[in-house]
Design a protein around this motif. Structure first.
Motif, PDB file in Angstrom:
ATOM      1  N   ARG A   1       0.955  -1.418   0.064  1.00  7.60           N
ATOM      2  CA  ARG A   1      -0.054  -0.155   0.009  1.00  7.60           C
ATOM      3  C   ARG A   1       0.849   1.309  -0.125  1.00  7.60           C
ATOM      4  O   ARG A   1       0.516   2.135  -0.841  1.00  7.60           O
ATOM      5  N   TYR A   2       1.701   1.306   0.725  1.00 10.71           N
ATOM      6  CA  TYR A   2       2.812   2.451   0.725  1.00 10.71           C
ATOM      7  C   TYR A   2       3.311   2.942  -0.321  1.00 10.71           C
ATOM      8  O   TYR A   2       3.814   4.003  -0.562  1.00 10.71           O
ATOM      9  N   LEU A   3       3.730   1.752  -1.329  1.00 10.28           N
ATOM     10  CA  LEU A   3       4.448   2.056  -2.478  1.00 10.28           C
ATOM     11  C   LEU A   3       3.429   3.064  -3.349  1.00 10.28           C
ATOM     12  O   LEU A   3       3.933   3.913  -4.267  1.00 10.28           O
ATOM     13  N   HIS A   4       2.262   3.183  -3.134  1.00 10.35           N
ATOM     14  CA  HIS A   4       1.466   4.091  -3.783  1.00 10.35           C
ATOM     15  C   HIS A   4       0.974   5.472  -2.763  1.00 10.35           C
ATOM     16  O   HIS A   4      -0.017   6.202  -3.033  1.00 10.35           O
ATOM     17  N   SER A   5       1.629   5.343  -1.690  1.00  6.60           N
ATOM     18  CA  SER A   5       1.478   6.556  -0.791  1.00  6.60           C
ATOM     19  C   SER A   5       2.697   7.320  -0.619  1.00  6.60           C
ATOM     20  O   SER A   5       3.117   8.078  -1.027  1.00  6.60           O
ATOM     21  N   THR A   6       3.323   6.856   0.650  1.00  2.00           N
ATOM     22  CA  THR A   6       4.563   7.526   1.178  1.00  2.00           C
ATOM     23  C   THR A   6       5.835   6.994   0.330  1.00  2.00           C
ATOM     24  O   THR A   6       7.058   7.699   0.556  1.00  2.00           O
ATOM     25  N   GLY A   7       5.649   6.066  -0.475  1.00  2.00           N
ATOM     26  CA  GLY A   7       6.535   5.624  -1.243  1.00  2.00           C
ATOM     27  C   GLY A   7       7.724   6.473  -2.132  1.00  2.00           C
ATOM     28  O   GLY A   7       8.923   6.327  -2.165  1.00  2.00           O
ATOM     29  N   GLN A   8       6.836   7.617  -2.652  1.00  2.00           N
ATOM     30  CA  GLN A   8       7.446   8.376  -3.392  1.00  2.00           C
ATOM     31  C   GLN A   8       8.318   9.249  -2.755  1.00  2.00           C
ATOM     32  O   GLN A   8       9.783   9.458  -3.061  1.00  2.00           O
ATOM     33  N   LEU A   9       7.991   9.521  -1.370  1.00  2.00           N
ATOM     34  CA  LEU A   9       8.935  10.420  -0.422  1.00  2.00           C
ATOM     35  C   LEU A   9       9.836   9.502   0.086  1.00  2.00           C
ATOM     36  O   LEU A   9      11.210   9.935   0.183  1.00  2.00           O
ATOM     37  N   HIS A  10       9.847   8.388   0.284  1.00  2.00           N
ATOM     38  CA  HIS A  10      11.031   7.296   0.696  1.00  2.00           C
ATOM     39  C   HIS A  10      12.154   7.639  -0.120  1.00  2.00           C
ATOM     40  O   HIS A  10      13.337   7.485   0.260  1.00  2.00           O
ATOM     41  N   LYS A  11      11.730   7.629  -1.553  1.00  2.00           N
ATOM     42  CA  LYS A  11      12.832   7.281  -2.501  1.00  2.00           C
ATOM     43  C   LYS A  11      13.415   8.622  -3.094  1.00  2.00           C
ATOM     44  O   LYS A  11      14.307   9.069  -3.334  1.00  2.00           O
ATOM     45  N   GLY A  12      12.350   9.568  -3.069  1.00  2.00           N
ATOM     46  CA  GLY A  12      12.675  11.004  -3.657  1.00  2.00           C
ATOM     47  C   GLY A  12      12.964  12.078  -2.852  1.00  2.00           C
ATOM     48  O   GLY A  12      13.445  13.166  -3.050  1.00  2.00           O
ATOM     49  N   GLY A  13      12.621  11.891  -1.548  1.00  2.00           N
ATOM     50  CA  GLY A  13      12.699  13.066  -0.532  1.00  2.00           C
ATOM     51  C   GLY A  13      14.053  12.843   0.096  1.00  2.00           C
ATOM     52  O   GLY A  13      14.925  12.534  -0.260  1.00  2.00           O
ATOM     53  N   PRO A  14      14.159  13.666   1.027  1.00  2.00           N
ATOM     54  CA  PRO A  14      15.371  13.920   1.955  1.00  2.00           C
ATOM     55  C   PRO A  14      15.971  12.611   2.317  1.00  2.00           C
ATOM     56  O   PRO A  14      15.135  11.589   2.950  1.00  2.00           O
ATOM     57  N   LYS A  15      17.092  12.466   2.625  1.00  2.00           N
ATOM     58  CA  LYS A  15      17.745  11.092   3.283  1.00  2.00           C
ATOM     59  C   LYS A  15      17.743  11.409   4.576  1.00  2.00           C
ATOM     60  O   LYS A  15      18.703  11.327   5.398  1.00  2.00           O
ATOM     61  N   LYS A  16      16.523  11.306   5.191  1.00  2.00           N
ATOM     62  CA  LYS A  16      16.192  11.519   6.549  1.00  2.00           C
ATOM     63  C   LYS A  16      15.560  10.455   7.307  1.00  2.00           C
ATOM     64  O   LYS A  16      14.959  10.486   8.215  1.00  2.00           O
ATOM     65  N   LEU A  17      15.473   9.461   6.584  1.00  2.00           N
ATOM     66  CA  LEU A  17      14.687   8.132   6.992  1.00  2.00           C
ATOM     67  C   LEU A  17      15.551   6.929   7.259  1.00  2.00           C
ATOM     68  O   LEU A  17      16.481   6.601   6.447  1.00  2.00           O
ATOM     69  N   PHE A  18      15.096   6.261   8.210  1.00  2.00           N
ATOM     70  CA  PHE A  18      15.623   4.769   8.233  1.00  2.00           C
ATOM     71  C   PHE A  18      14.197   3.896   8.081  1.00  2.00           C
ATOM     72  O   PHE A  18      13.345   3.774   8.831  1.00  2.00           O
ATOM     73  N   CYS A  19      14.372   3.243   7.033  1.00  2.00           N
ATOM     74  CA  CYS A  19      13.350   2.293   6.551  1.00  2.00           C
ATOM     75  C   CYS A  19      13.697   0.782   6.823  1.00  2.00           C
ATOM     76  O   CYS A  19      14.754   0.174   6.494  1.00  2.00           O
ATOM     77  N   VAL A  20      12.711   0.302   7.558  1.00  4.33           N
ATOM     78  CA  VAL A  20      12.908  -1.004   7.830  1.00  4.33           C
ATOM     79  C   VAL A  20      11.573  -2.080   6.987  1.00  4.33           C
ATOM     80  O   VAL A  20      10.574  -1.582   7.193  1.00  4.33           O
ATOM     81  N   VAL A  21      12.004  -2.555   6.133  1.00  3.62           N
ATOM     82  CA  VAL A  21      11.253  -3.540   5.331  1.00  3.62           C
ATOM     83  C   VAL A  21      11.143  -5.080   6.278  1.00  3.62           C
ATOM     84  O   VAL A  21      12.049  -5.674   6.299  1.00  3.62           O
ATOM     85  N   LEU A  22       9.765  -5.596   6.562  1.00  4.15           N
ATOM     86  CA  LEU A  22       9.678  -6.555   7.029  1.00  4.15           C
ATOM     87  C   LEU A  22       8.798  -7.624   6.379  1.00  4.15           C
ATOM     88  O   LEU A  22       7.841  -7.025   5.506  1.00  4.15           O
ATOM     89  N   THR A  23       9.248  -8.848   6.077  1.00  4.49           N
ATOM     90  CA  THR A  23       8.702  -9.688   5.352  1.00  4.49           C
ATOM     91  C   THR A  23       8.384 -11.053   5.928  1.00  4.49           C
ATOM     92  O   THR A  23       9.167 -11.273   7.128  1.00  4.49           O
ATOM     93  N   ALA A  24       7.802 -12.127   5.783  1.00  2.00           N
ATOM     94  CA  ALA A  24       7.667 -13.497   6.247  1.00  2.00           C
ATOM     95  C   ALA A  24       6.959 -14.304   5.452  1.00  2.00           C
ATOM     96  O   ALA A  24       6.262 -13.886   4.291  1.00  2.00           O
ATOM     97  N   PRO A  25       7.140 -15.562   5.700  1.00  2.00           N
ATOM     98  CA  PRO A  25       6.339 -16.498   4.517  1.00  2.00           C
ATOM     99  C   PRO A  25       4.746 -16.241   4.741  1.00  2.00           C
ATOM    100  O   PRO A  25       4.295 -16.162   5.708  1.00  2.00           O
ATOM    101  N   ASN A  26       4.129 -16.629   3.633  1.00  2.00           N
ATOM    102  CA  ASN A  26       2.748 -16.560   3.596  1.00  2.00           C
ATOM    103  C   ASN A  26       2.054 -17.592   4.104  1.00  2.00           C
ATOM    104  O   ASN A  26       2.498 -18.897   3.753  1.00  2.00           O
ATOM    105  N   PRO A  27       1.110 -17.550   5.189  1.00  2.00           N
ATOM    106  CA  PRO A  27       0.427 -18.682   5.890  1.00  2.00           C
ATOM    107  C   PRO A  27      -0.436 -19.250   4.543  1.00  2.00           C
ATOM    108  O   PRO A  27      -0.847 -20.661   4.646  1.00  2.00           O
ATOM    109  N   SER A  28      -0.819 -18.602   3.490  1.00  2.00           N
ATOM    110  CA  SER A  28      -1.522 -18.935   2.475  1.00  2.00           C
ATOM    111  C   SER A  28      -1.244 -18.431   1.173  1.00  2.00           C
ATOM    112  O   SER A  28      -0.731 -17.178   1.301  1.00  2.00           O
ATOM    113  N   ASP A  29      -1.797 -18.936  -0.028  1.00  2.00           N
ATOM    114  CA  ASP A  29      -1.351 -18.135  -1.258  1.00  2.00           C
ATOM    115  C   ASP A  29      -2.470 -18.322  -2.144  1.00  2.00           C
ATOM    116  O   ASP A  29      -3.374 -19.134  -1.839  1.00  2.00           O
TER     117      ASP A  29
END
Length: 540
Positions: free
Chosen positions: A462-490
């Motif tokens: 969801r954030y890729l279509h929201s704050t994602g633009q600022l994450h990559k194009g904005g100031p280098k003031k962020l600490f981004c932590v990307v959390l992933t995990a196995p899918n319980p279902s698919d």
């Protein structure tokens, strides 16, 4: 004589009161200073500049306001200024579709869309309710758990599906559409296309597909309005009509707000945001009353995606508590609705029933904030890099990931260097369940208390279509932590070699690569199964 006039309410006092009430309805809701907040000389100078120069040029649709280099792009994105008037002409067509579906026994509408295509409808549903008694379900995800849950709860015979994509190529929306179309065509419906509609620009792949499948309607997305400025187009109005909300009133509120006003509060707020920022970096810390929380999510996308570019940006954050946020640098605190900020700042006491005003007010504020920051608020130049990286991950085959060893220690070491001038964002590609959301709430609150700065979280993609633009194009003031995990279902995606879960993991890996490529600090933690418990373990 006088007595008759008095009985009918035509005394001078009564007439004056009615006139003042009518004028108040037409004027935008003013801002209020809280805790001794006062505009400084820089903010006042910026407000005067906006009043004298920027606002008249904006309302005249001067596409050069944000610089000659952006004039061609901006010229194709100013349609939101007269959208309330134009959208009135579309209401009969939209109401006709709603009436046909309702007459056919359909009582649930599923909206497939990302970013602005779903956030404004979410505001309308959660703040406006459903006077019609019909259900509106929003899907803006590639999380198999959430999509599976929606499919299991729906009866195709009683459900309509609206696919919204301005470009007609949004990968999440296209994937969801194929999954729903496959399920609906296999359900035994004699005319499954009658349960579907598409909202997109003319001649897009989505429009072509909708005609081939004989959808009930192919609705036009205005070509001169960007997705995040589309709340007052069919994107917001069709869901509003489905819910039974007063669309004419919404449009009139917006038209009143976009009309010229002396001392427009949007100018005051844009100037305050610019004055609070430092070298183009600022935070808008939102303190919404409970029913305004969904509006804060819509506002987050509008402001972050519009301003976060060219090394500048305003990051909206709605923190879980005020702990640790006193006297934050480069920050403006703002209360929404009846709420007031706990620190000196501004409050905007707009009524929850004036959503047309709220949408238009923030669109105007954001456009003017872009002018003061010196950025084009109508493009998103860095969004494509994460999409390209995700496609590359899919083409190479999404790998099977092993859990990150010593995830707690790695996170603590990564965040150790974060100062109060910087911010932390957890981007969670985890099951979108209430339990995981509560765990993320606690995680961010604990790190906010420890670091004494803003810490927020959001589900991916969801954030890729929201704050994602600022994450990559904005100031280098962020600490981004990307959390992933196995899918319980698919879920398989009909016609694609990859599954929905594989697409989601590719989007996470693509964003990690895009963040690294642009120089933003990023940490990827892959958690084992049982995400909720493991999120708790990441607390300091």
């Amino acid at each position: 004589g006088d007595e008759l006039f008095r009985q009918f309410g035509f005394t001078p006092e009564a007439v004056t009161q009615r006139v003042l009430a009518a004028l108040a309805f037409r004027r935008p809701t003013p801002l209020a200073a809280v805790g001794g907040f006062a505009a400084d000389a820089a903010a006042e100078a910026a407000r005067e500049q906006l009043q004298r120069e920027a606002l008249p040029r904006l309302l005249a649709r001067d596409c050069r306001l944000w610089g000659e280099a952006h004039a061609a792009t901006v010229a194709q994105r100013l349609g939101w200024l007269d959208l309330p008037a134009r959208s009135r002409h579309e209401l009969p067509q939209l109401a006709g579709l709603v009436n046909r579906w309702a007459a056919g026994g359909l009582n649930t509408l599923v909206l497939l869309g990302m970013g602005g295509s779903s956030l404004a409808p979410q505001v309308l549903r959660e703040m406006g309710g459903s006077p019609s008694g019909r259900e509106l379900l929003l899907l803006d995800t590639t999380d198999p758990v959430r999509v599976n849950g929606a499919l299991e709860s729906l009866d195709p015979a009683k459900t309509a599906v609206l696919s919204v994509s301005k470009s007609g190529t949004t990968v999440e929306t296209a994937s969801l559409l194929e999954i729903f179309w496959d399920r609906w065509t296999k359900s035994g419906l004699p005319q499954p296309g009658a349960h579907f509609a598409a909202l997109t620009e003319p001649q897009t792949p989505l429009a072509q597909l909708a005609r081939e499948r004989q959808f009930a309607a192919v609705l036009p997305h205005p070509v001169d309005v960007g997705g995040r400025f589309s709340a007052l187009s069919a994107v917001g109005l069709l869901p509003a009509l489905w819910l039974g909300l007063p669309t004419e009133e919404l449009l009139q509120q917006a038209a009143n707000t976009l009309a010229p006003h002396t001392h427009h509060p949007a100018l005051e707020l844009a100037a305050a945001l610019a004055a609070a920022s430092r070298d183009g970096w600022g935070r808008l810390v939102l303190w919404p009353e409970a029913r305004f929380r969904p509006f804060a999510l819509w506002l987050e996308q509008l402001v972050a995606e519009s301003t976060g570019k060219d090394g500048k940006g305003l990051l909206p954050v709605a923190p879980p508590s005020p702990v640790g946020l006193d006297q934050l640098p480069a920050t403006l605190h703002l209360g929404l609705g009846t709420a007031q900020p706990p620190f000196p700042g501004l409050a905007w006491p707009v009524d929850a029933h004036r959503l047309g005003e709220a949408f238009a007010f923030w669109e105007l504020t954001t456009a003017l904030s872009g002018y003061l920051l010196g950025v084009n608020p109508f493009d998103e130049p860095n969004v494509g890099e994460a999409k390209r990286q995700a496609r590359a991950a899919l083409s190479q085959g999404v790998p099977e990931l092993s859990p990150t060893p010593q995830a707690e220690q790695r996170l603590a070491g990564f965040l150790e260097a974060c100062s109060r001038e910087e911010a932390v964002v957890f981007c969670a590609y985890l099951p979108e369940t209430p339990e995981v959301a509560r765990a993320l709430d606690e995680l961010t609150a604990s790190w906010q208390e420890k670091l004494q700065t803003t810490v927020s979280w959001t589900f991916g993609p969801r954030y890729l279509h929201s704050t994602g633009q600022l994450h990559k194009g904005g100031p280098k003031k962020l600490f981004c932590v990307v959390l992933t995990a196995p899918n319980p279902s698919d879920l398989p995606i009909p016609g694609q070699p990859h599954s929905l879960g594989q697409l989601r993991l590719a989007q996470a890996l693509g964003d990690v690569a895009a963040l690294s490529a642009c120089g933003q600090r990023v940490l990827h933690l892959h958690l084992p199964e049982g995400s909720r418990e493991l999120v708790f373990q990441l607390k300091p």
